[in-house]
Design a protein around this motif. Structure first.
Motif, PDB file in Angstrom:
ATOM      1  N   ILE A  93      46.524  27.239  56.351  1.00  0.00           N
ATOM      2  CA  ILE A  93      46.021  28.608  56.420  1.00  0.00           C
ATOM      3  C   ILE A  93      46.993  29.481  57.203  1.00  0.00           C
ATOM      4  CG2 ILE A  93      44.157  30.053  57.339  1.00  0.00           C
ATOM      5  CD1 ILE A  93      42.202  27.841  56.566  1.00  0.00           C
ATOM      6  N   SER A  94      47.676  28.904  58.164  1.00  0.00           N
ATOM      7  CA  SER A  94      48.648  29.671  58.957  1.00  0.00           C
ATOM      8  C   SER A  94      49.778  30.212  58.075  1.00  0.00           C
ATOM      9  CB  SER A  94      49.206  28.822  60.085  1.00  0.00           C
ATOM     10  OG  SER A  94      49.903  27.701  59.579  1.00  0.00           O
ATOM     11  N   PHE A  95      50.096  29.508  56.974  1.00  0.00           N
ATOM     12  CA  PHE A  95      51.121  29.998  56.049  1.00  0.00           C
ATOM     13  C   PHE A  95      50.674  31.321  55.428  1.00  0.00           C
ATOM     14  CE2 PHE A  95      52.619  30.268  51.631  1.00  0.00           C
ATOM     15  CZ  PHE A  95      53.977  30.390  51.855  1.00  0.00           C
ATOM     16  N   ILE A  96      49.427  31.381  54.971  1.00  0.00           N
ATOM     17  CA  ILE A  96      48.895  32.601  54.373  1.00  0.00           C
ATOM     18  C   ILE A  96      48.835  33.714  55.428  1.00  0.00           C
ATOM     19  CG2 ILE A  96      46.884  33.641  53.239  1.00  0.00           C
ATOM     20  CD1 ILE A  96      48.411  31.682  51.450  1.00  0.00           C
ATOM     21  N   SER A  97      48.438  33.377  56.638  1.00  0.00           N
ATOM     22  CA  SER A  97      48.403  34.359  57.728  1.00  0.00           C
ATOM     23  C   SER A  97      49.794  34.903  58.020  1.00  0.00           C
ATOM     24  CB  SER A  97      47.818  33.737  58.992  1.00  0.00           C
ATOM     25  OG  SER A  97      46.502  33.338  58.787  1.00  0.00           O
ATOM     26  N   SER A  98      50.796  34.030  57.981  1.00  0.00           N
ATOM     27  CA  SER A  98      52.179  34.464  58.224  1.00  0.00           C
ATOM     28  C   SER A  98      52.662  35.391  57.116  1.00  0.00           C
ATOM     29  CB  SER A  98      53.102  33.260  58.335  1.00  0.00           C
ATOM     30  OG  SER A  98      52.777  32.491  59.462  1.00  0.00           O
ATOM     31  N   LEU A  99      52.251  35.116  55.878  1.00  0.00           N
ATOM     32  CA  LEU A  99      52.612  36.013  54.778  1.00  0.00           C
ATOM     33  C   LEU A  99      52.034  37.407  55.017  1.00  0.00           C
ATOM     34  CD1 LEU A  99      52.108  33.743  51.612  1.00  0.00           C
ATOM     35  CD2 LEU A  99      54.277  34.459  52.639  1.00  0.00           C
ATOM     36  N   GLN A 100      50.798  37.449  55.501  1.00  0.00           N
ATOM     37  CA  GLN A 100      50.171  38.733  55.788  1.00  0.00           C
ATOM     38  C   GLN A 100      50.878  39.433  56.952  1.00  0.00           C
ATOM     39  OE1 GLN A 100      46.391  38.791  57.699  1.00  0.00           O
ATOM     40  NE2 GLN A 100      45.866  40.819  56.923  1.00  0.00           N
ATOM     41  N   GLN A 101      51.185  38.692  58.005  1.00  0.00           N
ATOM     42  CA  GLN A 101      51.845  39.279  59.171  1.00  0.00           C
ATOM     43  C   GLN A 101      53.213  39.854  58.823  1.00  0.00           C
ATOM     44  OE1 GLN A 101      51.823  36.088  61.985  1.00  0.00           O
ATOM     45  NE2 GLN A 101      49.656  36.357  62.509  1.00  0.00           N
ATOM     46  N   ASN A 102      53.876  39.245  57.843  1.00  0.00           N
ATOM     47  CA  ASN A 102      55.183  39.740  57.408  1.00  0.00           C
ATOM     48  C   ASN A 102      55.064  40.824  56.335  1.00  0.00           C
ATOM     49  OD1 ASN A 102      57.356  38.219  58.849  1.00  0.00           O
ATOM     50  ND2 ASN A 102      56.157  36.492  58.092  1.00  0.00           N
ATOM     51  N   GLY A 103      53.836  41.229  56.004  1.00  0.00           N
ATOM     52  CA  GLY A 103      53.627  42.309  55.055  1.00  0.00           C
ATOM     53  C   GLY A 103      53.837  41.919  53.606  1.00  0.00           C
ATOM     54  N   LEU A 104      53.818  40.627  53.318  1.00  0.00           N
ATOM     55  CA  LEU A 104      54.070  40.170  51.954  1.00  0.00           C
ATOM     56  C   LEU A 104      52.808  40.129  51.096  1.00  0.00           C
ATOM     57  CD1 LEU A 104      56.568  37.349  52.903  1.00  0.00           C
ATOM     58  CD2 LEU A 104      57.114  39.505  51.774  1.00  0.00           C
ATOM     59  N   ILE A 105      51.647  39.951  51.712  1.00  0.00           N
ATOM     60  CA  ILE A 105      50.379  39.961  50.994  1.00  0.00           C
ATOM     61  C   ILE A 105      49.349  40.718  51.829  1.00  0.00           C
ATOM     62  CG2 ILE A 105      50.787  37.785  49.765  1.00  0.00           C
ATOM     63  CD1 ILE A 105      48.785  36.478  51.742  1.00  0.00           C
ATOM     64  N   THR A 106      48.221  41.022  51.201  1.00  0.00           N
ATOM     65  CA  THR A 106      47.117  41.674  51.882  1.00  0.00           C
ATOM     66  C   THR A 106      45.918  40.732  51.866  1.00  0.00           C
ATOM     67  OG1 THR A 106      47.891  43.818  51.126  1.00  0.00           O
ATOM     68  CG2 THR A 106      45.628  43.700  51.890  1.00  0.00           C
ATOM     69  N   ILE A 107      45.314  40.549  53.010  1.00  0.00           N
ATOM     70  CA  ILE A 107      44.123  39.710  53.125  1.00  0.00           C
ATOM     71  C   ILE A 107      42.928  40.614  53.391  1.00  0.00           C
ATOM     72  CG2 ILE A 107      42.953  37.963  54.509  1.00  0.00           C
ATOM     73  CD1 ILE A 107      45.624  36.617  54.974  1.00  0.00           C
ATOM     74  N   THR A 108      41.851  40.375  52.642  1.00  0.00           N
ATOM     75  CA  THR A 108      40.601  41.109  52.824  1.00  0.00           C
ATOM     76  C   THR A 108      39.627  40.206  53.563  1.00  0.00           C
ATOM     77  OG1 THR A 108      40.978  42.265  50.737  1.00  0.00           O
ATOM     78  CG2 THR A 108      38.732  42.283  51.612  1.00  0.00           C
ATOM     79  N   THR A 109      39.017  40.732  54.605  1.00  0.00           N
ATOM     80  CA  THR A 109      38.049  39.954  55.378  1.00  0.00           C
ATOM     81  C   THR A 109      36.654  40.497  55.115  1.00  0.00           C
ATOM     82  OG1 THR A 109      39.712  39.573  57.092  1.00  0.00           O
ATOM     83  CG2 THR A 109      37.414  39.155  57.678  1.00  0.00           C
ATOM     84  N   LEU A 110      35.772  39.603  54.669  1.00  0.00           N
ATOM     85  CA  LEU A 110      34.366  39.936  54.451  1.00  0.00           C
ATOM     86  C   LEU A 110      33.539  38.971  55.285  1.00  0.00           C
ATOM     87  CD1 LEU A 110      34.369  40.375  50.562  1.00  0.00           C
ATOM     88  CD2 LEU A 110      34.421  42.173  52.286  1.00  0.00           C
ATOM     89  N   GLY A 111      32.934  39.495  56.322  1.00  0.00           N
ATOM     90  CA  GLY A 111      32.185  38.633  57.236  1.00  0.00           C
ATOM     91  C   GLY A 111      33.154  37.728  57.981  1.00  0.00           C
ATOM     92  N   GLN A 112      32.934  36.442  57.889  1.00  0.00           N
ATOM     93  CA  GLN A 112      33.801  35.461  58.546  1.00  0.00           C
ATOM     94  C   GLN A 112      34.870  34.901  57.612  1.00  0.00           C
ATOM     95  OE1 GLN A 112      33.800  35.004  61.623  1.00  0.00           O
ATOM     96  NE2 GLN A 112      31.744  35.354  62.426  1.00  0.00           N
ATOM     97  N   ASN A 113      34.846  35.299  56.329  1.00  0.00           N
ATOM     98  CA  ASN A 113      35.748  34.720  55.336  1.00  0.00           C
ATOM     99  C   ASN A 113      36.898  35.660  55.000  1.00  0.00           C
ATOM    100  OD1 ASN A 113      34.075  32.412  55.081  1.00  0.00           O
ATOM    101  ND2 ASN A 113      32.718  33.557  53.726  1.00  0.00           N
TER     102      ASN A 113
END
Length: 99
Positions: free
Chosen positions: A20-40
């Protein structure tokens, strides 16, 4: 945003056997956008091809996040330039036909 078009990050990571940290790193580097709904956390289904490409870069080719960011930027510029070339060719054809 409808949840039918979203992919859960934890399911994506389990499917591709990545952290999951890989996906988080992609978001932190501006490569993808993550949508948070509740806890997910979710990514838009339209981003999946891009995420798959980043997974191959990182895990198969051993390219770091800075390299992935650079490659992504260059590919975007190439696509933009190709679109511009197509547009210019179409404009040129209009002038050639009017002669």
């Amino acid at each position: 945003m409808q949840t039918g078009y979203l992919i859960a990050v934890d399911q994506l990571c389990a499917s591709y056997n990545i952290e999951i940290s890989f996906i988080s790193s992609l978001q932190q580097n501006g490569l993808i956008t993550i949508t948070t709904l509740g806890q997910n956390s979710f990514i838009d289904a339209d981003q999946l091809p891009q995420v798959e490409k980043f997974i191959r870069f990182y895990y198969e080719l051993d390219i770091n996040f800075e390299g992935i960011e650079t490659i992504s930027h260059m590919l975007d510029r190439i696509r933009s330039m190709q679109d511009e070339i197509i547009s210019l060719r179409n404009r040129l054809r209009l002038y050639e036909l009017s002669e």
